[in-house]
Enzyme design. Structure first.
Site, PDB file in Angstrom:
ATOM      1  N   CYS G  32       0.847  -1.197   0.000  1.00 45.73           N
ATOM      2  CA  CYS G  32       0.000   0.000   0.000  1.00 45.73           C
ATOM      3  C   CYS G  32       0.883   1.248   0.000  1.00 45.73           C
ATOM      4  O   CYS G  32       1.759   1.380   0.868  1.00 45.73           O
ATOM      5  CB  CYS G  32      -0.895  -0.007   1.237  1.00 45.73           C
ATOM      6  SG  CYS G  32      -1.845   1.523   1.427  1.00 45.73           S
ATOM      7  N   ASP G  39      -0.349  -5.774   0.593  1.00 42.46           N
ATOM      8  CA  ASP G  39      -1.657  -6.161   0.054  1.00 42.46           C
ATOM      9  C   ASP G  39      -1.515  -7.507  -0.656  1.00 42.46           C
ATOM     10  O   ASP G  39      -0.444  -7.820  -1.183  1.00 42.46           O
ATOM     11  CB  ASP G  39      -2.161  -5.103  -0.942  1.00 42.46           C
ATOM     12  CG  ASP G  39      -2.575  -3.808  -0.264  1.00 42.46           C
ATOM     13  OD1 ASP G  39      -3.181  -3.859   0.819  1.00 42.46           O
ATOM     14  OD2 ASP G  39      -2.289  -2.736  -0.823  1.00 42.46           O
TER      15      ASP G  39
END
Lengths: 122, 122, 122, 122, 122, 122, 122, 122, 122, 122
Positions: G32, G39
């Protein structure tokens, strides 16, 4: 690089009782030291706290630090067991790592810490 | 042809502790010695290592070598148990083979190696 | 008509070891002796062989022979247990029959053969 | 109104052996005595028969008779346990009722009959 | 604010027998005391009643009262265990809380009340 | 080696109607031409027959003949489509191959035969 | 750092026919750009090839190169769509990314490449 | 032996409206005409009634009559379609048979009756 | 109290293309305006962005603000649809709310925003 | 006895928009008019409201009133469709009833109300 100093603790809110805490991290990833390819696992930390509990955000950061480290399934499971055993000195502790498919295999490695007063680990 | 010499090992990274390793191969195939038709299984190798662990890629090649061999469910499970028992001399060892539907049957065969110091096989 | 003589055996390939064989037949059918309507079950034969194993194709034909026979859930489970116990004289034997919905009920009947040397039936 | 006299039995076809019978009724319904709203459950009757087995159709009619009766989860489970214990005098008996969601809760109530010779209830 | 006085009881309908009651609330929510973000759990109350049972609607209102309270996973599980233990004085009692994903983790916390006569908790 | 001549047919029992036949083989295996490692797939043959249907046992033997052949996912799917299209001249035909995990990927390849009269393939 | 040059192709083995290829990578991870936290996604590449197909191992390496790159869900999905569209010039192409739980949300992002001759994307 | 005369009907209770009825029989069994071995299927009858509906108990007896009949998957599906089409003259009718694993294959056969006024078959 | 001003946006990274974004929040809770009891839902926001995308953390805070608000299923779904439609002016937008069991019912409410250029909402 | 007058409505909160409401009742039960035995179904009411929505508690009481009524699957589905169509005059309406196993069959009956302005029923 993984670092046991990332682990933080808080006082056990119910030290008069043996109770079981079971945290499973679904987003563990490290790197195969042979091929450099990524490995993925669910890692469960299951323990009966004595004086302290592990703080969940610090446990996440401790796991994130393995992201680009080359390390085998068997070694990483035992390292997490040693690091948490030393940090928490729990009444009991089990580490379970479940690894995604690699070459047609799925693997699970389970290590128990030989702490004191271990009575309830179901 | 299957060959126990394909199995390679590496030193146990945590010999001070009994810990459990569980490798499941989802792509085992051999041939029925009666009909010549292919059989398919998931094969689990579950063991507590003593001095050595089995290297995963060599275990895959060891399993691939059964691809065109005619052998019964019961015999192949016991042969894998014998071969890995001899190669690893583990503290404990269990082999579980789960076979796909054949004539309306699914089958599971489970064999344990009678090693030394067997304490934790859950 | 069901007939224990349909069961054939072959020599146990690993008599030096207790190991567990688990065959589940997903296509068993017989007839209700009261209503004449068909009944359907999954039947599991779970045993530790002694001198002989049951041959899978003969087990299928043995089960097929119940197709038009009128017999109750409890009776057929015990008959299979008796027939296989006599044919195999296994170290242990359990028969589990799981019956499809009948009048809003599902049923499971479990019978164990009291053989000799029964040590491992998990 | 529920009525233990609806239960019929037939002779145990294998009294020489302890074996386990497990009937689950998926269509039990009664009424909440407080609100008058319907309750729904799956009810399992698990027993080792002694001299008699319960006849399945009579068990269905016995359960149907609760349809418009106002009775609590805990009471109905114990009543079924008492009624079947008296009717069958089994070697062992367990009743398990699993209730559908009510106010964000699901509930399970489990009662064991203290019969004679209780040896195998897994 | 949570309040043990919300818990109401009714007399055990079968005090002559140990039987197990298992209520799972699927809609528990409280607030993280660090971040103020909501937490969600399934909470199971599993107990063998002695003189009294907990009334289900009062248990729901007792759980609803945590909705805007800041409290950690470990603390809330032990508080529920203490409150229900005091209110019911059961023969045995276990509280299990299963928490939704938070930062890639799911967690389960299990606490047992050390009551009297604890015999059947499976 | 794969061989379209292994395919046998029988006359369509309902040529007056478009109807859909869908055979899925769950035990297809071939070999990667690059690495020599085995690949595994479920292969669906979905067609509306015209004058002939494919005989199921011959289809099994046709698939078995790929067991030790080195061939890519895309090529084998199109070859099966061509072979069955030529053998059956169906009103429509689709081949779908679903491949087991390889290097963290699962793959699906879908090919349609451009036959005549194609009306119903849902 | 991600790099479209990592993508390699091979000639379409069946250019006379529109057929659909569907590769799903179950081990995609990026970072991120706001929080630096990892992620995780399953990413599907679904396309009808024209002159070339993407080579699977090169696609894996192309995905691995995102491991430590900070990039949003929406941006990475469109970048993969652009890179594969340029590399393959397919008859049609869809990218679907399914993201693991983040703050109580799961997300799916779907982008289609506006290629030529797009006829079959089901 | 199967017999279309076993089918009974009752008047459509809502002939002013197209509505869809979908009966799935989970216990169909017939016999393979080649090997004599039993085959098992789930069979769905999906139709929009015109003047009459099929009576469910008569449909069960009609299906039971196939129990010992030797007939292929494709033929039995079309026969059921023809028999029900003639008996009901429905606004639309589809028969779907899903067959259990046979030699590593599962099969689905779908036939539509070309009735009158067919408007709603979803 | 819910507040559309909590919603923040960022520029669409690929405005040259219609692409679909699908965010599902698994932890929505509000309060029944009749009974004061909590309601729980999964809420999906599915849209094709035009000039802006919704920022995920702001969407979470927007949803959290409903926590103690009394509002019906139908009203809250339409309010979210209106608020996001105004904030994003998307090419298309659908809101789907799936509500947990309440009085034996589960409910789903689906609302579409009538935006401009709506082309791809699958 | 079932009674359409039990249905209550409230004004549509978003009449400017077609939106879809989908209520599924998981606890419907009525009685077979032939045998007197209970039947069980999940019943879905799916509609686009015009001026009014159905109040959920009144819908529950309307369904409860069928509890001891003898009525066939096809008739009850059409009756619910007629009653709700008259009470709501919706833009569209579909009733789907899914019935539990009865004599080896599961059944689904689907009826659509021919209302005005029916545009969105997916």
């Amino acid at each position: 690089m993984s670092d046991a100093k990332l682990l933080e603790t808080f006082p056990n809110p119910a030290p008069h009782r043996d109770f079981l805490i079971d945290h499973t991290h679904h987003e563990f990833t490290s790197v195969c030291p042979m091929t450099g390819h990524p490995d993925f696992a669910d890692i469960t930390v299951r323990y009966v706290p004595d004086k302290t509990c592990v703080e969940l955000k610090s446990l996440k950061l401790y796991f994130h630090a393995f992201r680009n480290q080359g390390i085998f399934f068997e070694a990483v499971t035992n390292k997490i067991c040693d690091d948490l055993g030393k940090a928490l000195k729990p009444r009991s502790l089990t580490i379970i790592s479940k690894w995604k498919a690699r070459g047609g295999f799925t693997s699970v490695v389970t290590a128990e810490w030989s702490g004191k007063n271990a009575k309830m680990t179901r």
